[in-house]
Write a protein that holds these residues in place. Structure first.
Motif, PDB file in Angstrom:
ATOM      1  N   ILE A   1       0.758  -1.185   0.034  1.00 26.71           N
ATOM      2  CA  ILE A   1      -0.204   0.040   0.021  1.00 26.71           C
ATOM      3  C   ILE A   1       0.960   1.228  -0.034  1.00 26.71           C
ATOM      4  CG2 ILE A   1      -1.675   1.326   1.100  1.00 26.71           C
ATOM      5  CD1 ILE A   1      -2.876  -1.426   2.280  1.00 26.71           C
ATOM      6  N   ALA A   2       2.009   1.276   0.731  1.00 24.91           N
ATOM      7  CA  ALA A   2       2.994   2.411   0.832  1.00 24.91           C
ATOM      8  C   ALA A   2       3.534   2.740  -0.540  1.00 24.91           C
ATOM      9  CB  ALA A   2       3.832   2.034   1.958  1.00 24.91           C
ATOM     10  N   GLY A   3       3.840   1.489  -1.241  1.00 24.73           N
ATOM     11  CA  GLY A   3       4.573   1.649  -2.544  1.00 24.73           C
ATOM     12  C   GLY A   3       3.611   2.394  -3.313  1.00 24.73           C
ATOM     13  N   ALA A   4       2.320   1.996  -3.374  1.00 20.67           N
ATOM     14  CA  ALA A   4       1.206   2.136  -4.186  1.00 20.67           C
ATOM     15  C   ALA A   4       1.025   4.036  -3.960  1.00 20.67           C
ATOM     16  CB  ALA A   4       0.074   1.533  -4.094  1.00 20.67           C
ATOM     17  N   ILE A   5       1.102   4.281  -2.941  1.00 22.62           N
ATOM     18  CA  ILE A   5       0.908   5.743  -2.538  1.00 22.62           C
ATOM     19  C   ILE A   5       2.091   6.694  -2.928  1.00 22.62           C
ATOM     20  CG2 ILE A   5       0.779   7.576  -0.659  1.00 22.62           C
ATOM     21  CD1 ILE A   5      -0.889   5.218   0.946  1.00 22.62           C
ATOM     22  N   TRP A   6       3.280   5.715  -2.837  1.00 26.96           N
ATOM     23  CA  TRP A   6       4.589   6.623  -3.390  1.00 26.96           C
ATOM     24  C   TRP A   6       4.504   6.602  -4.820  1.00 26.96           C
ATOM     25  CZ3 TRP A   6      10.213   4.294  -2.292  1.00 26.96           C
ATOM     26  CH2 TRP A   6      11.034   5.188  -2.902  1.00 26.96           C
ATOM     27  N   ALA A   7       4.019   5.597  -5.488  1.00 27.21           N
ATOM     28  CA  ALA A   7       4.132   5.822  -7.065  1.00 27.21           C
ATOM     29  C   ALA A   7       2.897   6.820  -7.327  1.00 27.21           C
ATOM     30  CB  ALA A   7       3.451   4.372  -7.496  1.00 27.21           C
ATOM     31  N   GLY A   8       1.879   6.979  -6.663  1.00 35.64           N
ATOM     32  CA  GLY A   8       1.037   8.053  -6.873  1.00 35.64           C
ATOM     33  C   GLY A   8       1.635   9.534  -6.893  1.00 35.64           C
ATOM     34  N   ASP A   9       2.649   9.593  -5.980  1.00 39.29           N
ATOM     35  CA  ASP A   9       3.290  11.162  -5.663  1.00 39.29           C
ATOM     36  C   ASP A   9       4.290  11.015  -6.754  1.00 39.29           C
ATOM     37  OD1 ASP A   9       1.755  11.347  -3.342  1.00 39.29           O
ATOM     38  OD2 ASP A   9       3.176  10.806  -1.964  1.00 39.29           O
ATOM     39  N   ALA A  10       5.303   9.905  -7.172  1.00 38.00           N
ATOM     40  CA  ALA A  10       6.183  10.064  -7.995  1.00 38.00           C
ATOM     41  C   ALA A  10       5.864   9.924  -9.599  1.00 38.00           C
ATOM     42  CB  ALA A  10       7.426   9.024  -7.710  1.00 38.00           C
ATOM     43  N   TRP A  11       4.821   9.300  -9.735  1.00 37.03           N
ATOM     44  CA  TRP A  11       4.392   8.994 -11.254  1.00 37.03           C
ATOM     45  C   TRP A  11       3.154   9.377 -11.702  1.00 37.03           C
ATOM     46  CZ3 TRP A  11       6.915   3.549  -9.752  1.00 37.03           C
ATOM     47  CH2 TRP A  11       8.114   3.852  -9.650  1.00 37.03           C
ATOM     48  N   GLY A  12       2.254   9.928 -10.540  1.00 36.68           N
ATOM     49  CA  GLY A  12       0.900  10.038 -10.837  1.00 36.68           C
ATOM     50  C   GLY A  12      -0.155   9.024 -11.127  1.00 36.68           C
ATOM     51  N   ARG A  13       0.265   7.735 -10.742  1.00 31.90           N
ATOM     52  CA  ARG A  13      -0.667   6.617 -10.974  1.00 31.90           C
ATOM     53  C   ARG A  13      -0.185   5.836  -9.803  1.00 31.90           C
ATOM     54  NH1 ARG A  13       2.748   3.129 -10.829  1.00 31.90           N
ATOM     55  NH2 ARG A  13       4.012   2.203 -12.653  1.00 31.90           N
ATOM     56  N   TYR A  14      -1.112   5.259  -9.068  1.00 26.26           N
ATOM     57  CA  TYR A  14      -1.135   4.206  -7.792  1.00 26.26           C
ATOM     58  C   TYR A  14      -0.591   2.704  -8.345  1.00 26.26           C
ATOM     59  CZ  TYR A  14      -3.234   7.795  -5.122  1.00 26.26           C
ATOM     60  OH  TYR A  14      -3.453   9.138  -4.621  1.00 26.26           O
ATOM     61  N   TRP A  15      -0.859   2.401  -9.597  1.00 30.78           N
ATOM     62  CA  TRP A  15      -0.744   1.063 -10.240  1.00 30.78           C
ATOM     63  C   TRP A  15      -0.614   1.006 -11.488  1.00 30.78           C
ATOM     64  CZ3 TRP A  15       0.457  -3.264  -7.237  1.00 30.78           C
ATOM     65  CH2 TRP A  15       0.369  -4.268  -7.861  1.00 30.78           C
ATOM     66  N   GLY A  16       0.583   0.416 -12.260  1.00 28.46           N
ATOM     67  CA  GLY A  16       0.885   0.716 -13.554  1.00 28.46           C
ATOM     68  C   GLY A  16       1.283  -0.900 -14.084  1.00 28.46           C
ATOM     69  N   TRP A  17       1.321  -1.807 -13.238  1.00 26.51           N
ATOM     70  CA  TRP A  17       1.457  -3.099 -13.750  1.00 26.51           C
ATOM     71  C   TRP A  17       3.015  -3.344 -13.990  1.00 26.51           C
ATOM     72  CZ3 TRP A  17      -1.638  -6.644 -12.592  1.00 26.51           C
ATOM     73  CH2 TRP A  17      -3.116  -6.334 -12.405  1.00 26.51           C
TER      74      TRP A  17
END
Length: 358
Positions: free
Chosen positions: A280-296
């Motif tokens: 979950i923390a990784g998904a939140i970080w991905a949202g901050d860094a790359w603008g999406r929570y999950w990108g496969w």
């Protein structure tokens, strides 16, 4: 500026020296553990094999009656908790030292050396962090040296808590030496700054929990491996077989299969919620860094696959038909997914996590 660069370079050099020093001390601990097992093999304690019988487990334990003066005293029967279907009523072995004074001495020396190696490795990780002025988890080398340090720290913490886990020492030190050997030769990367995407407080949260989870999952996997060996040993004895002398000397000193099964399950169950938080923390970080929570991304996919594998293990472990060996195999498959997610995905597959390099 030049002074700061020179200081950072000196700290990086100190970090490398401390890691190499820890490897030297871990090697001595490895030899001490070997001595513990060797001298423990001369144990005169009663053999575990003598406790194995082919009587039905449904049979109630006998109540012992002894005379104390003119009064009859009833001794309560020993209750054996079965953690897997079909588990035999077998007591735990005396440990690697085998109940011998000399074996115990070498075991204590091994633990002391392991503690010293842990302190040196911790110093190496801290020095690396100071040299790069960030969390020391920016590449596979830094992740590896931190992972092995946390794994040893977890083992030592269990010993401090009076848990009977000294039998794990030899396997742990061996794999830690392998991990550090790969880190310092194949995965080594000079101190450097992170790419902009990694400049976030989530680095401290997400990566630190991933390292801790991996280290604890390793402890659980080690328990599952030893459970499989011990269960086969007990099964062979119960079936009237005669294991080899070496197998008998080693297996009879380990905890019973029931204890190892329970140990592995409790370790994995305890850390699984934290692994859930890590994703979950990784998904939140991905949202901050790359603008999406999950990108496969491959790392994201295999983190989720690992989560599913451990979730299946915990569910199977709580189901009557999937205890014992089947559950142990599933636990090892789940840990194999974690290992692949670390080594295989980082080295062989390309994705957004590839910026960390090796």
């Amino acid at each position: 500026m030049q002074l700061a660069a020179a200081t950072n370079e000196s700290l990086a050099h100190l970090s490398n020296n401390l890691i190499y020093a820890s490897m030297a001390v871990y090697t001595l601990a490895f030899l001490a553990h070997i001595a513990e097992w060797i001298f423990g093999s001369r144990s005169k304690v009663a053999r575990t094999a003598a406790a194995l019988t082919t009587t039905s487990q449904a049979e109630a334990p006998a109540v012992q009656v002894r005379s104390k003066g003119g009064t009859a005293v009833l001794d309560k029967p020993k209750v054996v908790t079965r953690s897997a279907a079909g588990t035999r009523d077998v007591p735990d072995g005396p440990g690697a030292a085998g109940g011998t004074v000399q074996g115990d001495l070498y075991g204590r020396i091994a633990v002391s050396l392991t503690t010293l190696g842990f302190l040196l490795a911790t110093g190496g990780v801290v020095a690396r962090a100071m040299s790069v002025e960030r969390a020391p988890w920016g590449n596979m080398y830094e992740f590896s040296i931190t992972f092995s340090t946390v794994a040893v720290g977890t083992y030592l913490a269990l010993l401090v808590l009076k848990k009977n886990v000294r039998w794990l020492g030899l396997l742990l030190v061996t794999t830690v030496l392998l991990d550090l050997g790969i880190a310092t030769t194949v995965l080594y990367t000079d101190s450097d700054q992170l790419v902009p995407a990694l400049h976030s407080y989530w680095l401290y949260i997400h990566v630190s929990t991933a390292i801790f989870c991996g280290a604890v999952f390793y402890i659980g996997a080690a328990g599952a491996v030893l459970y499989l060996f011990r269960d086969s040993y007990e099964g062979k004895l119960a079936g009237g077989g005669q294991p080899g002398r070496f197998a008998t000397s080693v297996m009879e000193r380990l905890p019973s299969a029931a204890s190892l099964d329970k140990f592995s399950y409790r370790i994995n169950a305890a850390v699984f919620p934290l692994w859930t938080f890590t994703i979950i923390a990784g998904a939140i970080w991905a949202g901050d860094a790359w603008g999406r929570y999950w990108g496969w991304d491959p790392k994201e996919v295999w983190s989720f696959v690992t989560w599913v594998a451990y979730a299946c293990y915990l569910h199977a472990r709580a189901t009557a038909g999937w205890k014992g060996r089947k559950a142990a195999y599933l636990a090892l498959f789940a840990f194999a997914c974690w290992i692949w997610n670390y080594y295989g995905v980082n080295i062989l597959l390309n994705g957004k996590h590839s910026y960390a390099g090796v």
